[in-house]
Scaffold this active site. Sequence first.
Site, PDB file in Angstrom:
ATOM      1  N   ASN A   1       7.001   2.260  -0.726  1.00 60.16           N
ATOM      2  CA  ASN A   1       6.143   3.424  -0.944  1.00 60.16           C
ATOM      3  C   ASN A   1       6.973   4.687  -1.139  1.00 60.16           C
ATOM      4  O   ASN A   1       8.088   4.798  -0.629  1.00 60.16           O
ATOM      5  CB  ASN A   1       5.193   3.611   0.244  1.00 60.16           C
TER       6      ASN A   1
ATOM      7  N   HIS B   1      12.055   2.741  -3.424  1.00 58.78           N
ATOM      8  CA  HIS B   1      11.709   3.364  -4.709  1.00 58.78           C
ATOM      9  C   HIS B   1      11.769   4.890  -4.650  1.00 58.78           C
ATOM     10  O   HIS B   1      11.186   5.569  -5.488  1.00 58.78           O
ATOM     11  CB  HIS B   1      10.318   2.894  -5.157  1.00 58.78           C
TER      12      HIS B   1
ATOM     13  N   ASN C   1      -1.240  -9.052   4.785  1.00 57.88           N
ATOM     14  CA  ASN C   1      -1.734  -8.405   3.566  1.00 57.88           C
ATOM     15  C   ASN C   1      -3.132  -8.908   3.250  1.00 57.88           C
ATOM     16  O   ASN C   1      -3.407 -10.109   3.361  1.00 57.88           O
ATOM     17  CB  ASN C   1      -0.801  -8.720   2.387  1.00 57.88           C
TER      18      ASN C   1
END
Length: 292
Positions: free
Chosen positions: A124, A141, A266
Amino acid sequence: HSVSRASPNLTFVPACLPPDPLEVEELQHFVSNSKRLFVMTGAGISTESGIPDYRSEGVGLYARTDRRPVQHAEFIRSASARQRYWARNFVGWPQFSSHQPNKAHLVLRDWEELGKLHWLVTQNVDALHTKAGSQRITELHGCTHRVFCLACGDQILRSELQEHFEALNPTWKAEAFGVAPDGDVFLTDEQVRNFQVPACRKCGGILKPDVTFFGDTVSQEKVRFVHQRLAESDSMLVAGSSMQVYSGYRFALAARDKKLPIAVLNIGPTRLDHFASLKLNSRCGELLPLIV
């Protein structure tokens, strides 16, 4: 840590059943047996903070709209693409930057403080783990809260850039249509046309958020560093990611090759389901706080 204790925002969270007591027990056993836990998080850990993700069924950006995130090559090549990106980002920034960590972020910070969590890697770019107080962390990222110049490398805070935008565009106003996962909003080409984008104050170069856009790659140095942290770990927990993006998936493959136990938390299927030791279909902010 100033974290709101408000109930979670479930607008962008896919429907799921409450945690099964047996699942809680299995995850508890997994975590208790780990001494140096390597955790990787994705967009699904931040949806309860009100930030949409891309891929969730029914509620993700791809399911709700035909919009797609900016591509790296397009941003580098096209001044109009940069103008569009920054105009949308300028409008979305006040809301995006105000999002707060949820219970899942706080639990992972607590695990780190207790010495249970060896390293945290997040895919994130929202800075919520940092806001929660996590320190043993790699932002795979990058992070939207930082901006740098492509020419000279000078870095500034995104909040500081907001002031430059305001000074350059004193009368520019735009009504937003919906929020996207990386902090921008949807605007029409007409709205964007007169938006002024500042250049680097040091060399006049192009400013870019310190994030890996789609079509770009994570630096080899960062990849090596994360592999080293994984090599020091004895188990891996994936929280809130379908692992569709290879930049994160490669570390799960490495964990599998090292024969590390892997737990996946998830809502919905992931690329790891066929080789994970444990797969749990619950909300991160609902299940993780139950683990002691």
